[in-house]
Design a protein around this motif. Structure first.
Motif, PDB file in Angstrom:
ATOM      1  N   ASP A   1      34.358  70.850  98.236  1.00  0.00           N
ATOM      2  CA  ASP A   1      32.900  71.347  98.560  1.00  0.00           C
ATOM      3  C   ASP A   1      32.906  71.335  97.139  1.00  0.00           C
ATOM      4  O   ASP A   1      31.707  70.325  96.683  1.00  0.00           O
ATOM      5  CB  ASP A   1      33.021  72.962  98.596  1.00  0.00           C
ATOM      6  N   ILE A   2      32.669  71.566  95.997  1.00  0.00           N
ATOM      7  CA  ILE A   2      32.462  71.528  94.776  1.00  0.00           C
ATOM      8  C   ILE A   2      32.326  69.677  94.568  1.00  0.00           C
ATOM      9  O   ILE A   2      31.146  68.886  94.619  1.00  0.00           O
ATOM     10  CB  ILE A   2      33.717  71.167  93.359  1.00  0.00           C
ATOM     11  N   ILE A   3      33.274  68.531  95.499  1.00  0.00           N
ATOM     12  CA  ILE A   3      33.762  67.148  95.210  1.00  0.00           C
ATOM     13  C   ILE A   3      32.524  66.401  96.000  1.00  0.00           C
ATOM     14  O   ILE A   3      31.510  66.197  95.666  1.00  0.00           O
ATOM     15  CB  ILE A   3      34.785  67.108  95.152  1.00  0.00           C
ATOM     16  N   ILE A  21      43.467  66.877  95.023  1.00  0.00           N
ATOM     17  CA  ILE A  21      43.784  68.628  95.107  1.00  0.00           C
ATOM     18  C   ILE A  21      44.418  69.220  93.948  1.00  0.00           C
ATOM     19  O   ILE A  21      43.931  70.327  93.136  1.00  0.00           O
ATOM     20  CB  ILE A  21      44.060  68.992  96.576  1.00  0.00           C
ATOM     21  N   ARG A  22      45.757  69.009  93.723  1.00  0.00           N
ATOM     22  CA  ARG A  22      46.861  69.378  93.173  1.00  0.00           C
ATOM     23  C   ARG A  22      46.085  69.070  91.826  1.00  0.00           C
ATOM     24  O   ARG A  22      45.938  69.758  90.732  1.00  0.00           O
ATOM     25  CB  ARG A  22      47.657  68.702  93.388  1.00  0.00           C
ATOM     26  N   GLU A  23      45.415  67.765  91.397  1.00  0.00           N
ATOM     27  CA  GLU A  23      44.766  67.500  90.458  1.00  0.00           C
ATOM     28  C   GLU A  23      43.986  68.696  89.437  1.00  0.00           C
ATOM     29  O   GLU A  23      43.207  69.460  88.822  1.00  0.00           O
ATOM     30  CB  GLU A  23      44.506  66.103  90.092  1.00  0.00           C
ATOM     31  N   ARG A  27      40.937  73.733  88.051  1.00  0.00           N
ATOM     32  CA  ARG A  27      39.834  73.252  86.446  1.00  0.00           C
ATOM     33  C   ARG A  27      37.896  72.708  87.372  1.00  0.00           C
ATOM     34  O   ARG A  27      38.440  71.603  87.297  1.00  0.00           O
ATOM     35  CB  ARG A  27      40.612  72.155  86.022  1.00  0.00           C
ATOM     36  N   GLU A  28      38.372  74.384  88.259  1.00  0.00           N
ATOM     37  CA  GLU A  28      37.104  74.313  89.047  1.00  0.00           C
ATOM     38  C   GLU A  28      35.565  73.852  88.373  1.00  0.00           C
ATOM     39  O   GLU A  28      35.077  72.917  88.469  1.00  0.00           O
ATOM     40  CB  GLU A  28      36.883  74.594  89.587  1.00  0.00           C
ATOM     41  N   TRP A  29      35.463  74.499  86.856  1.00  0.00           N
ATOM     42  CA  TRP A  29      34.023  74.231  85.917  1.00  0.00           C
ATOM     43  C   TRP A  29      34.758  73.013  85.500  1.00  0.00           C
ATOM     44  O   TRP A  29      33.488  72.310  85.780  1.00  0.00           O
ATOM     45  CB  TRP A  29      35.129  75.318  84.440  1.00  0.00           C
ATOM     46  N   GLU A  30      35.695  72.252  85.022  1.00  0.00           N
ATOM     47  CA  GLU A  30      35.077  70.755  85.013  1.00  0.00           C
ATOM     48  C   GLU A  30      35.422  69.968  85.650  1.00  0.00           C
ATOM     49  O   GLU A  30      35.022  69.181  85.693  1.00  0.00           O
ATOM     50  CB  GLU A  30      37.059  70.324  83.759  1.00  0.00           C
ATOM     51  N   LEU A  31      35.512  70.261  86.786  1.00  0.00           N
ATOM     52  CA  LEU A  31      35.245  69.647  87.627  1.00  0.00           C
ATOM     53  C   LEU A  31      34.110  69.106  88.736  1.00  0.00           C
ATOM     54  O   LEU A  31      33.213  68.568  88.591  1.00  0.00           O
ATOM     55  CB  LEU A  31      35.950  69.785  89.247  1.00  0.00           C
ATOM     56  N   VAL A  38      34.468  61.994  90.010  1.00  0.00           N
ATOM     57  CA  VAL A  38      35.444  62.548  91.136  1.00  0.00           C
ATOM     58  C   VAL A  38      34.723  61.886  92.487  1.00  0.00           C
ATOM     59  O   VAL A  38      35.852  61.618  93.378  1.00  0.00           O
ATOM     60  CB  VAL A  38      35.708  64.086  90.409  1.00  0.00           C
ATOM     61  N   ARG A  39      33.917  62.344  92.517  1.00  0.00           N
ATOM     62  CA  ARG A  39      33.125  62.159  94.320  1.00  0.00           C
ATOM     63  C   ARG A  39      33.609  60.328  94.326  1.00  0.00           C
ATOM     64  O   ARG A  39      33.915  60.127  95.551  1.00  0.00           O
ATOM     65  CB  ARG A  39      31.773  62.352  93.731  1.00  0.00           C
TER      66      ARG A  39
END
Length: 98
Positions: A1-3, A21-23, A27-31, A38-39
């Protein structure tokens, strides 16, 4: 969802736990900060058919899969079932195969 940027409040999406996903797990805040880059990378991976760097979603129907069959068998079964439906429901509109 974030991506993807498509948030579904209250819903928990299911994805294949691959490299991308593992990466980013944990690290959701950085994502969120790097989402655009990333998208873009995920879209490129998806278009290239790279299952390890694309996001592979699973819907509710994934839990209904109980067998894996050869594609040819699936197509033959679909054609047979379609033929039976057409003949049984629309028999008068179908010319019998000789």
């Amino acid at each position: 969802d974030i991506i993807s940027g498509r948030l579904w409040p209250g819903a928990i999406p299911r994805v294949w736990r691959n490299a991308v996903i593992r990466e980013w797990t944990g690290r959701e805040w950085e994502l969120r900060q790097r989402r655009a880059a990333v998208r873009s990378a995920v879209i490129v991976a998806d278009e290239a058919g790279d299952p390890d760097r694309a996001v592979l979603w699973f819907g509710q129907d994934a839990g209904l899969i109980d067998t894996v069959e050869p594609a040819g068998d699936v197509v033959e079964s679909m054609v047979r079932e379609a033929h039976e439906i057409i003949v049984n429901r629309l028999g008068q509109a179908v010319v019998p195969h000789r």
